[in-house]
Motif scaffolding. Structure first.
Motif, PDB file in Angstrom:
ATOM      1  N   LEU A  41     -17.242  13.395  19.153  1.00  0.00           N
ATOM      2  CA  LEU A  41     -17.169  14.715  19.766  1.00  0.00           C
ATOM      3  C   LEU A  41     -17.115  15.804  18.702  1.00  0.00           C
ATOM      4  N   ALA A  42     -16.337  15.590  17.658  1.00  0.00           N
ATOM      5  CA  ALA A  42     -16.247  16.576  16.580  1.00  0.00           C
ATOM      6  C   ALA A  42     -17.611  16.786  15.916  1.00  0.00           C
ATOM      7  N   GLU A  43     -18.339  15.715  15.675  1.00  0.00           N
ATOM      8  CA  GLU A  43     -19.667  15.816  15.066  1.00  0.00           C
ATOM      9  C   GLU A  43     -20.631  16.580  15.974  1.00  0.00           C
ATOM     10  N   LEU A  44     -20.602  16.266  17.269  1.00  0.00           N
ATOM     11  CA  LEU A  44     -21.485  16.938  18.217  1.00  0.00           C
ATOM     12  C   LEU A  44     -21.153  18.428  18.331  1.00  0.00           C
ATOM     13  N   LEU A  45     -19.865  18.750  18.401  1.00  0.00           N
ATOM     14  CA  LEU A  45     -19.457  20.150  18.490  1.00  0.00           C
ATOM     15  C   LEU A  45     -19.824  20.922  17.216  1.00  0.00           C
ATOM     16  N   ALA A  46     -19.669  20.286  16.070  1.00  0.00           N
ATOM     17  CA  ALA A  46     -20.043  20.946  14.815  1.00  0.00           C
ATOM     18  C   ALA A  46     -21.541  21.222  14.776  1.00  0.00           C
ATOM     19  N   ALA A  47     -22.331  20.259  15.221  1.00  0.00           N
ATOM     20  CA  ALA A  47     -23.781  20.446  15.241  1.00  0.00           C
ATOM     21  C   ALA A  47     -24.166  21.567  16.197  1.00  0.00           C
ATOM     22  N   GLU A  48     -23.525  21.614  17.340  1.00  0.00           N
ATOM     23  CA  GLU A  48     -23.825  22.663  18.315  1.00  0.00           C
ATOM     24  C   GLU A  48     -23.424  24.032  17.781  1.00  0.00           C
ATOM     25  N   GLY A  49     -22.259  24.101  17.156  1.00  0.00           N
ATOM     26  CA  GLY A  49     -21.813  25.365  16.571  1.00  0.00           C
ATOM     27  C   GLY A  49     -22.763  25.859  15.497  1.00  0.00           C
ATOM     28  N   ALA A  50     -23.212  24.961  14.650  1.00  0.00           N
ATOM     29  CA  ALA A  50     -24.145  25.336  13.585  1.00  0.00           C
ATOM     30  C   ALA A  50     -25.466  25.824  14.165  1.00  0.00           C
ATOM     31  N   GLU A  51     -25.953  25.140  15.181  1.00  0.00           N
ATOM     32  CA  GLU A  51     -27.210  25.533  15.827  1.00  0.00           C
ATOM     33  C   GLU A  51     -27.094  26.930  16.441  1.00  0.00           C
ATOM     34  N   ARG A  52     -25.994  27.196  17.099  1.00  0.00           N
ATOM     35  CA  ARG A  52     -25.800  28.499  17.737  1.00  0.00           C
ATOM     36  C   ARG A  52     -25.639  29.610  16.706  1.00  0.00           C
ATOM     37  N   GLU A  53     -25.001  29.291  15.592  1.00  0.00           N
ATOM     38  CA  GLU A  53     -24.861  30.286  14.532  1.00  0.00           C
ATOM     39  C   GLU A  53     -26.221  30.654  13.951  1.00  0.00           C
ATOM     40  N   VAL A  54     -27.044  29.652  13.724  1.00  0.00           N
ATOM     41  CA  VAL A  54     -28.397  29.898  13.200  1.00  0.00           C
ATOM     42  C   VAL A  54     -29.176  30.765  14.188  1.00  0.00           C
ATOM     43  N   LYS A  55     -29.121  30.423  15.454  1.00  0.00           N
ATOM     44  CA  LYS A  55     -29.862  31.193  16.466  1.00  0.00           C
ATOM     45  C   LYS A  55     -29.353  32.624  16.563  1.00  0.00           C
ATOM     46  N   SER A  56     -28.049  32.819  16.440  1.00  0.00           N
ATOM     47  CA  SER A  56     -27.508  34.175  16.546  1.00  0.00           C
ATOM     48  C   SER A  56     -27.924  35.052  15.359  1.00  0.00           C
ATOM     49  N   ARG A  57     -28.134  34.448  14.223  1.00  0.00           N
ATOM     50  CA  ARG A  57     -28.572  35.196  13.038  1.00  0.00           C
ATOM     51  C   ARG A  57     -30.047  35.556  13.105  1.00  0.00           C
ATOM     52  N   GLN A  58     -30.795  34.810  13.915  1.00  0.00           N
ATOM     53  CA  GLN A  58     -32.235  35.077  14.041  1.00  0.00           C
ATOM     54  C   GLN A  58     -32.517  36.257  14.958  1.00  0.00           C
TER      55      GLN A  58
END
Length: 59
Positions: A41-58
């Motif tokens: 769960l921690a790995e999945l949440l970290a991946a999701e957080g990173a993906e959303r951060e990248v998208k928000s910067r775009q």
């Protein structure tokens, strides 16, 4: 089953989790000891957080 899970994650707009899923499954198949449910769960949440951060910067 993995294809259905990945499709469901994408349907729910959890693209980071969908992208991370195959790597986590591969680690589990190799016998990685740290892949208990909390770690998954921690790995999945970290991946999701990173993906959303990248998208928000775009934007």
């Amino acid at each position: 089953m993995a294809i259905e899970l990945i499709a469901r994650l994408r349907q729910m707009k959890l693209h980071g989790m969908a992208s991370a899923w195959p790597e986590l499954v591969a680690k589990a198949c190799q016998g990685a000891k740290e892949l208990d449910p909390e770690h998954w769960l921690a790995e999945l949440l970290a991946a999701e957080g990173a993906e959303r951060e990248v998208k928000s910067r775009q934007l």
